[in-house]
Every structure is written in structure tokens, then in C-alpha cells.
Write an enzyme that holds these catalytic residues in place. Structure first.
Site, mmCIF file in Angstrom:
data_model
loop_
_atom_site.group_PDB
_atom_site.id
_atom_site.type_symbol
_atom_site.label_atom_id
_atom_site.label_comp_id
_atom_site.label_asym_id
_atom_site.label_seq_id
_atom_site.Cartn_x
_atom_site.Cartn_y
_atom_site.Cartn_z
ATOM 1 N N ARG A 215 0.701 -1.154 0.158
ATOM 2 C CA ARG A 215 0.282 -0.279 -0.028
ATOM 3 C C ARG A 215 0.506 1.196 0.296
ATOM 4 O O ARG A 215 0.892 2.266 0.799
ATOM 5 C CB ARG A 215 -1.137 0.235 1.329
ATOM 6 C CG ARG A 215 -1.867 -1.334 0.743
ATOM 7 C CD ARG A 215 -3.045 -0.818 0.164
ATOM 8 N NE ARG A 215 -3.280 -2.845 -0.051
ATOM 9 C CZ ARG A 215 -3.226 -3.631 -0.407
ATOM 10 N NH1 ARG A 215 -1.973 -3.630 -1.267
ATOM 11 N NH2 ARG A 215 -3.481 -5.333 -0.595
ATOM 12 N N GLU B 258 -4.014 2.857 7.396
ATOM 13 C CA GLU B 258 -4.021 2.604 5.933
ATOM 14 C C GLU B 258 -4.865 3.603 5.064
ATOM 15 O O GLU B 258 -4.430 4.335 4.530
ATOM 16 C CB GLU B 258 -4.590 1.206 6.065
ATOM 17 C CG GLU B 258 -4.501 0.632 4.254
ATOM 18 C CD GLU B 258 -5.016 -1.227 3.434
ATOM 19 O OE1 GLU B 258 -4.579 -1.357 4.107
ATOM 20 O OE2 GLU B 258 -5.898 -0.502 2.364
ATOM 21 N N SER C 162 -10.377 -1.360 4.110
ATOM 22 C CA SER C 162 -9.315 -1.321 5.814
ATOM 23 C C SER C 162 -9.119 -0.326 6.210
ATOM 24 O O SER C 162 -8.190 0.590 5.285
ATOM 25 C CB SER C 162 -8.842 -2.054 5.309
ATOM 26 O OG SER C 162 -8.486 -3.729 4.970
HETATM 27 C C1 LIG Z 1 -15.119 -1.038 0.457
HETATM 28 C C2 LIG Z 1 -13.790 -0.532 0.502
HETATM 29 C C3 LIG Z 1 -13.098 -1.725 -0.246
HETATM 30 C C4 LIG Z 1 -11.620 -1.525 -0.335
HETATM 31 N N1 LIG Z 1 -11.104 -2.832 -0.786
HETATM 32 C C5 LIG Z 1 -9.725 -3.040 -0.824
HETATM 33 C C6 LIG Z 1 -8.426 -3.417 -0.906
HETATM 34 O O1 LIG Z 1 -9.043 -4.542 -0.990
HETATM 35 N N2 LIG Z 1 -7.179 -3.209 -1.313
HETATM 36 C C7 LIG Z 1 -6.288 -1.701 -1.405
HETATM 37 O O2 LIG Z 1 -6.048 -1.908 -1.750
HETATM 38 N N3 LIG Z 1 -8.137 -0.825 -1.556
HETATM 39 C C8 LIG Z 1 -9.329 -1.051 -1.047
HETATM 40 N N4 LIG Z 1 -10.416 -0.066 -0.214
HETATM 41 C C9 LIG Z 1 -9.141 1.374 -0.847
HETATM 42 C C10 LIG Z 1 -9.308 2.223 -1.447
HETATM 43 O O3 LIG Z 1 -10.461 2.049 -2.461
HETATM 44 C C11 LIG Z 1 -7.847 2.227 -2.282
HETATM 45 O O4 LIG Z 1 -6.874 2.695 -1.604
HETATM 46 C C12 LIG Z 1 -8.339 3.309 -3.304
HETATM 47 O O5 LIG Z 1 -6.809 2.592 -4.282
HETATM 48 C C13 LIG Z 1 -8.654 4.299 -2.699
HETATM 49 O O6 LIG Z 1 -8.273 5.119 -4.725
HETATM 50 P P1 LIG Z 1 -9.287 6.818 -4.778
HETATM 51 O O7 LIG Z 1 -9.155 7.461 -5.900
HETATM 52 O O8 LIG Z 1 -10.808 6.403 -3.651
HETATM 53 O O9 LIG Z 1 -8.464 7.488 -3.924
HETATM 54 P P2 LIG Z 1 -8.194 8.731 -2.713
HETATM 55 O O10 LIG Z 1 -9.303 8.425 -1.380
HETATM 56 O O11 LIG Z 1 -8.988 9.698 -3.255
HETATM 57 O O12 LIG Z 1 -7.423 8.867 -1.839
HETATM 58 C C14 LIG Z 1 -6.262 8.233 -1.636
HETATM 59 C C15 LIG Z 1 -5.248 9.108 -1.786
HETATM 60 O O13 LIG Z 1 -4.475 9.305 -3.262
HETATM 61 C C16 LIG Z 1 -4.393 10.599 -3.565
HETATM 62 N N5 LIG Z 1 -5.046 10.526 -4.523
HETATM 63 C C17 LIG Z 1 -5.577 10.319 -5.204
HETATM 64 N N6 LIG Z 1 -5.091 10.252 -6.699
HETATM 65 C C18 LIG Z 1 -4.617 10.704 -6.990
HETATM 66 C C19 LIG Z 1 -3.610 10.999 -7.985
HETATM 67 N N7 LIG Z 1 -3.938 11.096 -9.397
HETATM 68 N N8 LIG Z 1 -2.698 11.965 -8.231
HETATM 69 C C20 LIG Z 1 -2.164 11.603 -6.910
HETATM 70 N N9 LIG Z 1 -2.416 11.369 -5.430
HETATM 71 C C21 LIG Z 1 -3.853 11.099 -6.124
HETATM 72 C C22 LIG Z 1 -4.775 11.275 -2.536
HETATM 73 O O14 LIG Z 1 -3.949 12.924 -2.033
HETATM 74 C C23 LIG Z 1 -4.948 10.435 -1.368
HETATM 75 O O15 LIG Z 1 -3.945 10.639 -0.758
HETATM 76 C C24 LIG Z 1 -11.009 -0.352 -0.353
HETATM 77 C C25 LIG Z 1 -12.049 1.175 0.485
HETATM 78 C C26 LIG Z 1 -13.226 0.471 0.106
HETATM 79 C C27 LIG Z 1 -14.434 0.831 0.852
#
Ligand SMILES: Cc1cc2nc3c(=O)[nH]c(=O)nc-3n(C[C@H](O)[C@H](O)[C@H](O)COP(=O)(O)OP(=O)(O)OC[C@H]3O[C@@H](n4cnc5c(N)ncnc54)[C@H](O)[C@@H]3O)c2cc1C
Length: 299
Positions: free
Chosen positions: A167, A286, A216
Site C-alpha cells: 500500500r 491505511e 481497511s
Molecule cells: C469497500 C472498500 C473496499 C476496499 N478494498 C480495498 C482493497 O481490497 N485493496 C486496497 O488496496 N484498497 C481497498 N480499498 C481502499 C481504496 O479503495 C484504495 O486505496 C483506492 O486505491 C483509493 O483510490 P481513491 O481514488 O479512492 O483515492 P482517494 O481515497 O481519493 O485518495 C487516496 C490518496 O491518494 C491520493 N490521490 C488520489 N488520486 C491521486 C492522483 N491522481 N495523483 C496523486 N495522488 C492521488 C489522495 O490525495 C490521497 O492521498 C477499499 C475501500 C473500500 C471503501
């Protein structure tokens, strides 16, 4: 206003609740949805000239946003979603939904993103978090990314220039990812789609997907599972305000309706203290609390 006349959607005093899967937070002074790399760059230039902080949000599925709201510009990438397939490679913009990309790859018979079908993030957020599950992670498909650097230039980073871990990605907090290029592997279409359905089924059995959450909350400590430790410490079902440790999965904190960021932070702190006392382990989060630290913003 700092974004006057910029192309794309701009909203004043926008509810942050609508930008995250946790549905928590105050208001964004300004929320902006760029549609192109050009818009993204223009927003960065304007914010820098006006010395206004910028907070970057993808699909908000790994974020806790503050009750006090966010000053400056909250920049949401979800309208940057162009996609170009060429054989087994894809060039895709940062705001494209990862789960949709996984499904589309499967339908084309390309293997590699089976693990991602149930991850509700954007492509940009997935690269920054090195999203992964079921033994897979996005780093293993990544060829390169294009990103906006702090000096306003657009740079390509090849896979070998980026360090990934559990991660983690060495570009986090340093650049804004605009586009990623991923390479898939040829596979059996029916098998890929079946694996995705099985992964989705497993998730809906084990995760509280029917209520707002952010996946998580804690990282798994080496060789152990955060969920197992939290459950063993007796936290399942316990709550502070509107934040509750899920009965279904102890590493998920759910919003029972009116949770505040302060409720979630208090619950996290109590769990960390208790797990430390009982098992001598320091659980690390996380999820990210954006706004907790001024340095998280781009100025
Ligand atoms: C029900 C559920 C299940 C999940 N299961 C998993 C799983 O199995 N595995 C897993 O790894 N994660 C999981 N996640 C967590 C999450 O979906 C991941 O971490 C995902 O990659 C986050 O993407 P996001 O676009 O929502 O990022 P955000 O939550 O919007 O942002 C996260 C971080 O990334 C930065 N960011 C976002 N976009 C950019 C960009 N374009 N450039 C630079 N920085 C950026 C933000 O500033 C922030 O620091 C889960 C979440 C939920 C709600």
C-alpha cells in the site's frame, strides 16, 4: 475567485460528505472537477499564484475528511476519465474507476486486474496506494505514469523509477498522477470473469458493503491481520458517536449515519491504545486523514 472562468465544474461550500465513501466531513471552500490534464495544470497554476492550498481527491475511498472542512481548492479527479486500449495495454486517465477498468479488461480477455473488481477507487488513487487484494497489486501491471510535478511540468515516470511496497508508492504526496499505462496478460475470458465474480462474492460476505466505510482502516502488521487483532481485543460492534467497528469485519469502521471525523479518529486512537497494551503491536492506519496536516496540501 481563484478559479473564475476555468473550464469544468466548480462548486462553492461543497459538502465533503459527497466526495468520500465514508460520507463524513464539513465543506470544501471550493470543489473543482478538472476534465483534462490542461484543466488540472491550470488549476495548479492558479492556486500557486493565489497561494491557496489544494487537496487532491480521487474517488475518496481511502480518505477521512475533516469536520472543519477544507480551505482552498478540493480537486476531484473523477471527470478525468479518457481511456485508450491498444492490444493488451491501456492508457487511462487518473479519474477512471479501477473496478470498471478491471471489468473491461476481463471482457477483452486480459488478465491482471482480477483482484481489483471490488476496489472502489480511481486509477490514480490505486497507483498512489498500490492498491491490491487476493495476492495481486497494481504495481505488477504498471508500465509508466504521466504526472504533474510541483513545478507545473508534466513528467513521465517509468515503472523502474517508482518504488512500490505494501500500500505504498514513492510518488505519494509528490506529484499528481494524470494518466497511467498498464500492460495486461492474455488469459481465458470466462475464467477471468469468473474469478472476479468469486472475489466480489467473497467481499460481500466478509465486508459491510451496505453501509458507508473506507475499506481497511489499519494496515496488516507483518505476518498478522489487523482485523484478527482488533476482533480478539473485543472491538467488534463497539462505537464512538456515529462511528462503529463493523460486526462483519473488525478492520472496517462504519458510519452508522451521522458519524463525525472526530468520532472515527477517537475510535482509531482507542483501538491503537488497546491493541498496543494487549499485544504490544502498534497498528498503523491505511486510511488517510486529509486536512490533519497542512503539508498534505499543495501550495
Ligand atoms: C469497500 C472498500 C473496499 C476496499 N478494498 C480495498 C482493497 O481490497 N485493496 C486496497 O488496496 N484498497 C481497498 N480499498 C481502499 C481504496 O479503495 C484504495 O486505496 C483506492 O486505491 C483509493 O483510490 P481513491 O481514488 O479512492 O483515492 P482517494 O481515497 O481519493 O485518495 C487516496 C490518496 O491518494 C491520493 N490521490 C488520489 N488520486 C491521486 C492522483 N491522481 N495523483 C496523486 N495522488 C492521488 C489522495 O490525495 C490521497 O492521498 C477499499 C475501500 C473500500 C471503501
Amino acid at each position: 475567485m481563484v478559479l473564475d472562468g476555468i473550464p469544468g465544474r466548480v462548486e462553492k461550500n461543497y459538502p465533503l460528505k459527497q466526495l468520500t465513501t465514508w460520507k463524513i466531513g464539513g465543506t470544501a471552500e471550493l470543489a473543482y472537477w478538472p476534465r483534462t490534464l490542461r484543466d488540472l495544470r491550470a488549476a495548479r497554476q492558479r492556486a500557486a499564484a493565489a497561494k491557496v492550498p489544494v487537496w487532491l481527491v480521487g474517488k475518496g475511498s481511502n480518505l477521512l475528511l475533516p469536520d472543519e472542512g477544507l480551505p482552498g481548492i478540493t480537486l476531484v479527479t473523477t471527470q478525468m476519465r479518457s481511456i485508450h486500449w491498444e492490444d493488451c495495454t491501456v492508457r487511462v486517465e487518473a479519474g477512471y474507476p479501477l473496478a470498471r477498468l478491471a471489468q473491461e479488461a476481463g471482457e477483452r480477455g486480459w488478465s491482471g486486474l482480477e483482484f481489483a473488481r471490488g476496489i472502489p477507487g480511481s486509477v490514480g488513487g490505486a497507483v498512489i496506494m498500490n492498491a491490491g487484494a487476493h495476492g495481486g497489486e497494481i504495481a505488477s501491471l504498471l508500465e509508466r505514469v504521466s504526472a504533474l510535478t510541483p513545478d507545473g511540468t508534466i513528467r513521465t515516470f517509468e515503472r523502474r523509477e517508482i518504488e512500490f511496497g505494501y500500500r505504498s508508492c514513492s510518488l505519494r504526496g509528490k506529484v499528481w498522477i494524470a494518466e497511467a499505462c498498464l500492460r495486461f496478460f492474455p488469459g481465458d475470458r470466462a475464467k477471468i470473469l469468473h474469478t472476479m465474480q468469486e472475489n466480489l462474492k467473497r467481499r460481500s460476505l466478509n465486508q459491510p458493503l451496505e453501509v458507508p466505510n473506507a475499506g481497511s482502516v489499519f494496515r496488516n502488521p507483518p505476518g498478522d491481520s489487523a482485523g484478527r487483532l482488533i476482533e480478539a481485543a473485543g472491538w467488534k460492534g463497539k462505537s464512538i458517536g456515529g462511528a462503529q467497528v463493523s460486526d462483519k469485519h473488525a478492520n472496517f469502521i462504519i458510519n452508522t449515519g451521522e458519524a463525525k471525523a472526530s468520532d472515527v479518529l477517537a475510535l482509531i486512537a482507542e483501538i491503537q491504545k488497546d491493541v498496543q497494551q494487549k499485544y504490544g503491536l502498534a497498528l498503523q492506519t491505511e486510511i488517510e486523514y486529509l486536512g490533519g496536516n497542512e503539508n498534505q496540501a499543495t501550495k
